[in-house]
Write a protein that holds these residues in place. Sequence first.
Motif, PDB file in Angstrom:
ATOM      1  N   THR A  54       8.970   4.823  54.957  1.00 51.24           N
ATOM      2  CA  THR A  54       9.553   5.137  55.955  1.00 51.24           C
ATOM      3  C   THR A  54       8.312   5.968  56.760  1.00 51.24           C
ATOM      4  O   THR A  54       8.182   7.169  56.612  1.00 51.24           O
ATOM      5  CB  THR A  54      10.733   6.154  55.752  1.00 51.24           C
ATOM      6  OG1 THR A  54      11.662   5.475  54.874  1.00 51.24           O
ATOM      7  CG2 THR A  54      11.473   6.529  57.172  1.00 51.24           C
ATOM      8  N   THR A  80       3.540   9.663  57.582  1.00 53.93           N
ATOM      9  CA  THR A  80       3.294  10.547  58.978  1.00 53.93           C
ATOM     10  C   THR A  80       1.971   9.603  59.556  1.00 53.93           C
ATOM     11  O   THR A  80       0.819   9.824  58.955  1.00 53.93           O
ATOM     12  CB  THR A  80       3.022  11.821  58.846  1.00 53.93           C
ATOM     13  OG1 THR A  80       4.396  12.429  58.291  1.00 53.93           O
ATOM     14  CG2 THR A  80       2.886  12.337  60.425  1.00 53.93           C
ATOM     15  N   VAL A 102       7.791   8.513  60.077  1.00 58.26           N
ATOM     16  CA  VAL A 102       8.812   9.369  60.486  1.00 58.26           C
ATOM     17  C   VAL A 102       8.448   9.877  62.005  1.00 58.26           C
ATOM     18  O   VAL A 102       9.117  10.826  62.499  1.00 58.26           O
ATOM     19  CB  VAL A 102       8.766  10.368  59.348  1.00 58.26           C
ATOM     20  CG1 VAL A 102       9.323  10.230  58.187  1.00 58.26           C
ATOM     21  CG2 VAL A 102       7.553  11.171  59.305  1.00 58.26           C
ATOM     22  N   GLU A 109       7.430   9.069  52.376  1.00 56.58           N
ATOM     23  CA  GLU A 109       7.682   8.986  53.783  1.00 56.58           C
ATOM     24  C   GLU A 109       6.425   9.265  54.427  1.00 56.58           C
ATOM     25  O   GLU A 109       5.421   9.985  53.839  1.00 56.58           O
ATOM     26  CB  GLU A 109       8.523  10.555  54.176  1.00 56.58           C
ATOM     27  CG  GLU A 109       9.922  10.200  53.820  1.00 56.58           C
ATOM     28  CD  GLU A 109      10.468  11.637  54.235  1.00 56.58           C
ATOM     29  OE1 GLU A 109      11.740  11.938  53.938  1.00 56.58           O
ATOM     30  OE2 GLU A 109       9.844  12.588  54.707  1.00 56.58           O
ATOM     31  N   ILE A 166      15.654  12.097  56.231  1.00 60.98           N
ATOM     32  CA  ILE A 166      14.298  12.339  56.072  1.00 60.98           C
ATOM     33  C   ILE A 166      13.980  13.727  55.365  1.00 60.98           C
ATOM     34  O   ILE A 166      14.891  14.947  55.695  1.00 60.98           O
ATOM     35  CB  ILE A 166      13.674  12.797  57.677  1.00 60.98           C
ATOM     36  CG1 ILE A 166      13.671  11.352  58.560  1.00 60.98           C
ATOM     37  CG2 ILE A 166      12.172  13.222  57.589  1.00 60.98           C
ATOM     38  CD1 ILE A 166      13.191  10.237  57.495  1.00 60.98           C
ATOM     39  N   THR A 194      11.924   2.107  58.939  1.00 59.49           N
ATOM     40  CA  THR A 194      11.837   2.092  57.321  1.00 59.49           C
ATOM     41  C   THR A 194      11.975   0.623  56.981  1.00 59.49           C
ATOM     42  O   THR A 194      12.574  -0.265  57.420  1.00 59.49           O
ATOM     43  CB  THR A 194      13.088   2.789  56.812  1.00 59.49           C
ATOM     44  OG1 THR A 194      13.238   2.971  55.348  1.00 59.49           O
ATOM     45  CG2 THR A 194      14.303   2.231  57.139  1.00 59.49           C
ATOM     46  N   ASN A 232      14.820   9.748  64.703  1.00 59.74           N
ATOM     47  CA  ASN A 232      14.716  10.770  63.648  1.00 59.74           C
ATOM     48  C   ASN A 232      15.497  11.861  64.328  1.00 59.74           C
ATOM     49  O   ASN A 232      15.368  12.439  65.260  1.00 59.74           O
ATOM     50  CB  ASN A 232      13.363  10.995  63.695  1.00 59.74           C
ATOM     51  CG  ASN A 232      12.988  12.014  62.312  1.00 59.74           C
ATOM     52  OD1 ASN A 232      14.054  12.606  62.029  1.00 59.74           O
ATOM     53  ND2 ASN A 232      11.560  12.144  62.020  1.00 59.74           N
ATOM     54  N   CYS A 256      11.831   6.458  63.609  1.00 63.26           N
ATOM     55  CA  CYS A 256      11.416   6.219  62.003  1.00 63.26           C
ATOM     56  C   CYS A 256      11.481   4.582  62.133  1.00 63.26           C
ATOM     57  O   CYS A 256      12.599   3.844  62.628  1.00 63.26           O
ATOM     58  CB  CYS A 256      12.546   6.765  61.055  1.00 63.26           C
ATOM     59  SG  CYS A 256      12.306   8.610  61.365  1.00 63.26           S
TER      60      CYS A 256
END
Length: 809
Positions: free
Chosen positions: A284, A254, A286, A252, A180, A341, A328, A339
Amino acid sequence: MFPALEPELKQETLPDPYEDFMYHHLQYYGYYKAQRGTLPNSATHQHIWKNNPRYLLNGSFGKREDLIPDRLQKEKHLWPSCLPSTVRRQTGAMSRDSLMLSSPFVKSRQLLYDDIGKVNPHLREPRDLFALFSGSALLQAPRWPVECEVIKERIHHIEWVPPQPEYFYQPTGNEKIPEIVGEEKGTIVYQLDSVPTEDCYFTSSRVGGKRGIIKELSVSLQGPEDNTLLFESRFESGNLQKAVRVNTFEYELTLRTDLYTNKHTQWFYFRVQNTRKDVTYRFTIVNLLKPKSLYTVGMKPLMYSQLDASTHSIGWRREGNEIKYYRNTAEDGQQPLYCLTWTARFPHDRDTCFFAHFYPYTYTDLQRFLLSVANSPVKSQFCKLRTLCRSLAGNTVYLLTITNPARTPQEAAAKKAVVLTARVHPGESNGSWIMKGFLDFILSNSPDAQLLRDIFIFKVVPMLNPDGVIVGNYRCSLAGRDLNRHYKTILKESFPCIWHTRNMIKRLLEEREVLLYCDFHGHSRKNNIFLYGCNNTNREFWLHERVFPLMLSKNAPDKFSFHSCNFKVQKCKEGTGRVVMWRMGILNSYTMESTFGGSTLGNKRDTHFTTEDLKSLGYHVCDTLLDFCDPDRTKFMQCLAELKELLQQEIHKKFKELGQDMDLERSWSDISLSDVESRYQTSFQSKTRELNQKKTMYKKKKKALKSRKQRNKQYQRHTLMPESKLTEDAPERAGFPSTLQKPPAFFRTSENASSSMMKYEKSRLNKVLFFLCHAVALIFPISASPPQGEECHRPFIGGTLTLLWIGHH
C-alpha cells in the motif's frame, strides 16, 4: 609505480607530448585514418588504459579530490621524484616542455587516475569536441546530488513483449481498503536517511552521489526462516523513501517527493528481495497526491523477476489483484493524500523482484543506445551526436541531428526541420519508449526512412531532464521546478536544458522552416494516446493544426484518440514547450500524451500498452509525416473537409444541448464550440483542484473585486433597463426584425420565470450567439444573401447567425 608502462618507456624516448596529443585529437575528426608504421609509446599507453575498465575519464566525471583523499598523497603522485630512476629519466623527457608533472602545485585536469589513485601520464581526450562516442569510450557515469546515497550495483532489465494481451483489472467492488497503521504500530524495514525537501536547494554533484560508506538501510535477516522483504531504491531512477511492515506479508510504502520539493509523488520504482513463492503479499502506497488515477479504471503495476529474466527471458509484466485507489483518511492536514493498494504473488522463493509505475528507461539506457548508434558505421553517416548542454548536475544533454547529406547547397537549404523532444518530466518514461521507436525507424534502411531523411532535418533531444531521470523524480529538475512551465525563462544557469533547447530552435527558425515540434509526455488520468495543440486564428490556415493529429489517428486507430485531443491555449500553459514554440512561429506545435495504462480503442480495447506498442507509435509518427507532406494533397484536403464537418456537427450539438438544458452557469469561455475536442478538460480540473486545496487551507476568502467592465454592465442593467423596454416596443430597427420579440423555441424560458433570470439568460445568450457567429464566420462567408454559383458548396448559415445576434442587441 607504473609496472605496466615501464617496459614500454625503456624502448625509446617519447616524442613531444603536445604533438602526440594533437595527432590523436585530429584522428577523431577523420584525419590520419591510415595507421602509422611506428606509433609512439604514448599511443601504446593509450591502448593500455583505454582497454582497462578501471581507468575513468576523470575530467568528465569529477575532480581529482573525489578519488585521492589525502592532499599530501596527491602531491606525491604528481611529484616525479617518486618514480624509479629509469622511468624518471624517460618521464623527464616528456615533461620538459610541460608543467604537467613537474610541480605538485599545478592542478591539472588532464591526468587520468585509476581506482586507487595512481597517476597515468596522459592527456585526457578532448571533451565535447567530437561528434560521436569513440569506439572504445566508456559510458559517462551519472552524476548525483551529493546528498544522495547510491548503491554500486548496476541495475539492468531485459526487453520483453508479453505473448498475450495484458487486460485491465476489472474491479469487483469488494476490494479491501486497508487501514493505514504507520510506523507507530508497524516496523520500519527500510528508510532513507536524509531526503532534500523544499527547505534545501541543489549545491553540487559527483559520480556516485554521497561520499563515504554506503549504509545498509534494510533490516538484517535473523536467519533463513526470516521472511522479511528487503527493500532498495538507491539506484538510477529508483523511488521509495520508506517501507513499514504492518503484518507478516503486508507493507506500507512511502514514496520520496521530487528532490528539493514537498510534492509530486507518482513515480515509483523499487527492488524487493527474500521473496516467498505462493504467498499473497499486500503493498500500500500511502502518500500519492493526485485525486484521480488510472488505477481506478483497471491499470495494474509492473513487476520484474530476475530469476524469470535469467531462466525464461521474461521481462516486465503487469501484476496485481484487489487494486484500489482511495483517499487516505489519516492525513497530516496540509494536503489531501491518496493510497494505492494491491496484492501480488511472487513466482520464486528468495528471488529479486522489482515494482514500477511504468517501464523504466534510465539515463544509462539512453547512453547505451546512443553508443550503439555511434559505433554503427552506417548510422553514424547520417546521425550526428552533439552535446546540447550540461544539466545542473553536469550530466550531458544530447542533441541528435539526423538527415541524409544533400547533393547541393540549395537542396540542403530547402530542407524543412522537425524537432522532437522527450523526458522533460522524468517520471514519464513512456516518452522515451516512443522516442526509441522513432529513432529505431528513422535510423533504419527502410525506403520511407531514407525518404524522410532526404526531405527533412531532424533535431532530436531524447532526454531533456537527465538529472530528474537519474534521481527518480516524477516531474521536476534539481531546481525543484517543472521545466515544462519555464520555456520562456531567461535564467540560463537555473534551467540550462530548457534555455539551450529554445535557443537551438530559435537559431533553427532563422535558417529554415520548422514544420513540426512535438514533445513526448505521459498521462496519468486518461487512456490512449493523444495530442495537445494550439488553435490557429489565421483564416488561411484554419484547422490546419488538427490535420496531423487526425492523420495520426487514422494510421494508429487502436492506440491514438483524436477525440481526446485538445487545442486550447490556456494562460497556465503559456510556459510550456508547445505554446512557446507555437508563438515563435511553429504552426504544428504539439505535446504528445501517452497513457500509463492502455487502450480503449479497436483491437486493443481494455489492454495495457507494452513497450512495443509505444515504439510502434514512433513509427506511426514517421508514417504520418509522409502523409502530411505528400505532394499529392488529396489526403490533406480530405482530412480538412472532415474536420470542417466535425465542427459543424459540434456547433449543432451545442445548439441542441442549449435547447434542452438552460443551465448557463458554466463559463462558455471554457467550452470552445470551434474545438473538436474531448470534454475532459484536464487543465480546468487541475485548476479546480488547486482552488479546492486553497479553500481547505484558508477558510475565509475575500470576495473577488469586480472589474470596471463588469461594473459598467451592472450599471447599465439596473439604470438603463427602462429605456431598453421602451426600445422593444418601438418599430423594427434599420430593416432588421427584432428577434427578441420572438426568440427561437429552444431559447424560450417559462412564463413563470422571474424577470432577473430573463435578463441574466439574455445577456448570457448574447455572448453565446456572438461566439458562434465568430467561430462560423472563420469558416463560412458572411453575406446578407445566399451565395450564388455552382462552385460554392458551403451552407448559408453565417449570415443567419449574424442577423440573429444583431437582433439580440
